[in-house]
Design an enzyme around this catalytic site. Sequence first.
Site, PDB file in Angstrom:
ATOM      1  N   CYS A 100       0.074   4.137 103.542  1.00 28.35           N
ATOM      2  CA  CYS A 100       1.072   3.956 102.484  1.00 28.35           C
ATOM      3  C   CYS A 100       2.394   3.467 103.079  1.00 28.35           C
ATOM      4  O   CYS A 100       2.507   2.286 103.405  1.00 28.35           O
ATOM      5  CB  CYS A 100       1.220   5.241 101.682  1.00 28.35           C
ATOM      6  SG  CYS A 100       1.889   4.918 100.039  1.00 28.35           S
ATOM      7  N   HIS A 142      -4.041   6.416 100.201  1.00 27.73           N
ATOM      8  CA  HIS A 142      -4.045   7.564 101.117  1.00 27.73           C
ATOM      9  C   HIS A 142      -5.481   8.037 101.336  1.00 27.73           C
ATOM     10  O   HIS A 142      -5.947   8.945 100.632  1.00 27.73           O
ATOM     11  CB  HIS A 142      -3.245   8.717 100.507  1.00 27.73           C
ATOM     12  CG  HIS A 142      -1.774   8.496 100.457  1.00 27.73           C
ATOM     13  ND1 HIS A 142      -0.931   8.864 101.479  1.00 27.73           N
ATOM     14  CD2 HIS A 142      -0.993   7.931  99.506  1.00 27.73           C
ATOM     15  CE1 HIS A 142       0.312   8.549 101.157  1.00 27.73           C
ATOM     16  NE2 HIS A 142       0.306   7.973  99.963  1.00 27.73           N
ATOM     17  N   GLU A 173      -6.601   9.941 103.467  1.00 29.04           N
ATOM     18  CA  GLU A 173      -6.688  11.326 103.959  1.00 29.04           C
ATOM     19  C   GLU A 173      -7.063  12.324 102.867  1.00 29.04           C
ATOM     20  O   GLU A 173      -7.644  13.364 103.145  1.00 29.04           O
ATOM     21  CB  GLU A 173      -5.368  11.742 104.633  1.00 29.04           C
ATOM     22  CG  GLU A 173      -4.137  11.888 103.736  1.00 29.04           C
ATOM     23  CD  GLU A 173      -3.337  10.589 103.556  1.00 29.04           C
ATOM     24  OE1 GLU A 173      -3.933   9.499 103.723  1.00 29.04           O
ATOM     25  OE2 GLU A 173      -2.135  10.669 103.225  1.00 29.04           O
TER      26      GLU A 173
HETATM   27  N1  GLN Z   1       8.017   5.162  99.678  1.00 27.34           N
HETATM   28  C1  GLN Z   1       6.905   4.266  99.559  1.00 27.34           C
HETATM   29  C2  GLN Z   1       6.631   3.893  98.117  1.00 27.34           C
HETATM   30  O1  GLN Z   1       7.087   4.544  97.217  1.00 27.34           O
HETATM   31  C3  GLN Z   1       5.661   4.843 100.199  1.00 27.34           C
HETATM   32  C4  GLN Z   1       5.134   6.057  99.503  1.00 27.34           C
HETATM   33  C5  GLN Z   1       4.177   6.864 100.333  1.00 27.34           C
HETATM   34  O2  GLN Z   1       4.096   6.679 101.540  1.00 27.34           O
HETATM   35  N2  GLN Z   1       3.440   7.764  99.698  1.00 27.34           N
HETATM   36  O3  GLN Z   1       5.938   2.942  97.852  1.00 27.34           O
END
Ligand code: GLN
Length: 568
Positions: free
Chosen positions: A382, A509, A511
């Site tokens: 992400c 994600h 994970e």
């Molecule tokens: N801050 C980034 C976004 O909002 C990444 C978010 C995250 O890593 N969950 O896109």
Amino acid sequence: MTKFIFVTGGVVSSIGKGIVAAGLGRLLKSRDYSVSILKLDPYINVDPGTLSPFQHGEVFVTQDGAETDLDLGHYERFTDTHMSRLNSVTTGSIYQAVLNRERRGDYQGCTVQVIPHITTEIKERIHRVAKNTNPDVVITEIGGTVGDIESLPFLEAIRQFRKDVGRGNVLYMHVTLVPWIASAGEMKTKPTQHSVKELRSIGIQPDILICRCDRPLQPGIKEKLSEFCDVPVESVIPAPDAKSIYEAPLLLEKEGLANQVLSLLHLEHRSPELSQWQILVDSLYHPTHRVEIAIIGKYVRLSDAYLSVMEALRHAGISMKCDVNIRWVNSEDLEACEDPATYLEGIQGAIVPGGFGTRGIDGKIKAVQYIREQGIPFLGLCLGMQCAVIEWARNQAGLSNAHSAEFNAETEHAVINLLPEQQDVVDLGGTMRLGLYPSRLLPNTLVYELYQQKEVVYERHRHRYEFNNAYRNLFVESGYRISGTSPDGRLVEAIELPSHPFFIATQFHPEFESRPSMPHPLFQGLIQSAIARGGQSSSATSATEPSLETTSESLQSTSPLHSTLEVS
Ligand code: GLN
């Protein structure tokens, strides 16, 4: 009819209620009982989505897009069952629902009170979980410690629950601490006695005591607790510290927890199938390889902030008999240092996990540059993908002042930009792109191969920003590969670097989908490459050190993940 188990905690917080609840869930599942586990959190936030990870650790995202307490991650990992937004309840969400109803006039002139209105709403939430999937057993963990003012309405609600659904259908389990007092050379039962007394003053008599201790209970302690707390001696269950949380179900089984539960709930006794779980714990305890993986983030002083990432690494390690040693690297320290090697030298792999806000961002970008240039296996998650994109834009694609609009709204090259549907969003809570979405994978990419040539995979998301499509061509022409997009091709979901041994980053994600029994293929790929880069083999087994061909076999045989996901 569904049976209900309530798990409360006494004496201290962080006593492991979540692991006990999840571990019991595993023991019931291993007997073919279906289980759902629910967490009641006493804080006023509607959900933990807007909380700093320093407060309660990571925010766990369910498939249906709820931002929940990290214990839901344990529930999923231990029971191999998807939890939903129904499985996470906070005081804030209870009050929100009751107040909305009050505004609509639903209470028809009544004074709205904790009893019965708040307690009724709490009970309703527990019943809703039972109605939703109709499990054989619903386990409800009550956050906090008995005696907290905040959790009183929850305790009152669960007290009423037994009267509502009948004695043989409800069980109260109290997780307590039995401390070893070194100066006396003795274990002490008094804290437990006090905590049970507190529970009784609310009207709850525990049926089972789970005694957390740092060593086996001394002779006579069980009997003493039984006597003073009015719990049958066979229902006083020792739960000594284990080397790994994954051993907890095995320890609780040995102490007879599941059989006690089944008897008290009048459920048929069945023999458990725990052989796979035992194999998994054996692999964890007897690795043949060792690698060091850096996690570069800004919340590294609280490892719970990256719990699912840590567990996903562990699961991948288990499947390859590899001990994964995590090197925590504070991205702010990297910012301040001249040479990233000071913090990153000697690692065999690295992860830049998710995150929000500007602090530490330059350190993460600096780390990615070092990792890319040194050919270190890398997984970006992400925000980790977004950092990788910024790094490439600046150092390889000729856009020296590229940035994410999240960190510099004025940047000339916003290679990471706000998702169009986020433009007018004002509220922070629950408004990101959340939950399970499909990604189409590009054939002949590393990501595609790791997912065993699945064309579409489903993963969980939590973000507001995305790869800016205006730069796609430039990236591809300069050597990036877009290996996954949303099915309509609009959103970039995964990227990789063909010129690098293992450089993958995803907007999703992975994970959150990893399980001890079903490690995630991207994490397995990272560990496999880390071993190839020169992780140590453990001396005990160096004579039989498996070649990478062997590990790639285990990769194949332990990655059925996405076939199970495609149903959603
Ligand atoms: N801050 C980034 C976004 O909002 C990444 C978010 C995250 O890593 N969950 O896109």
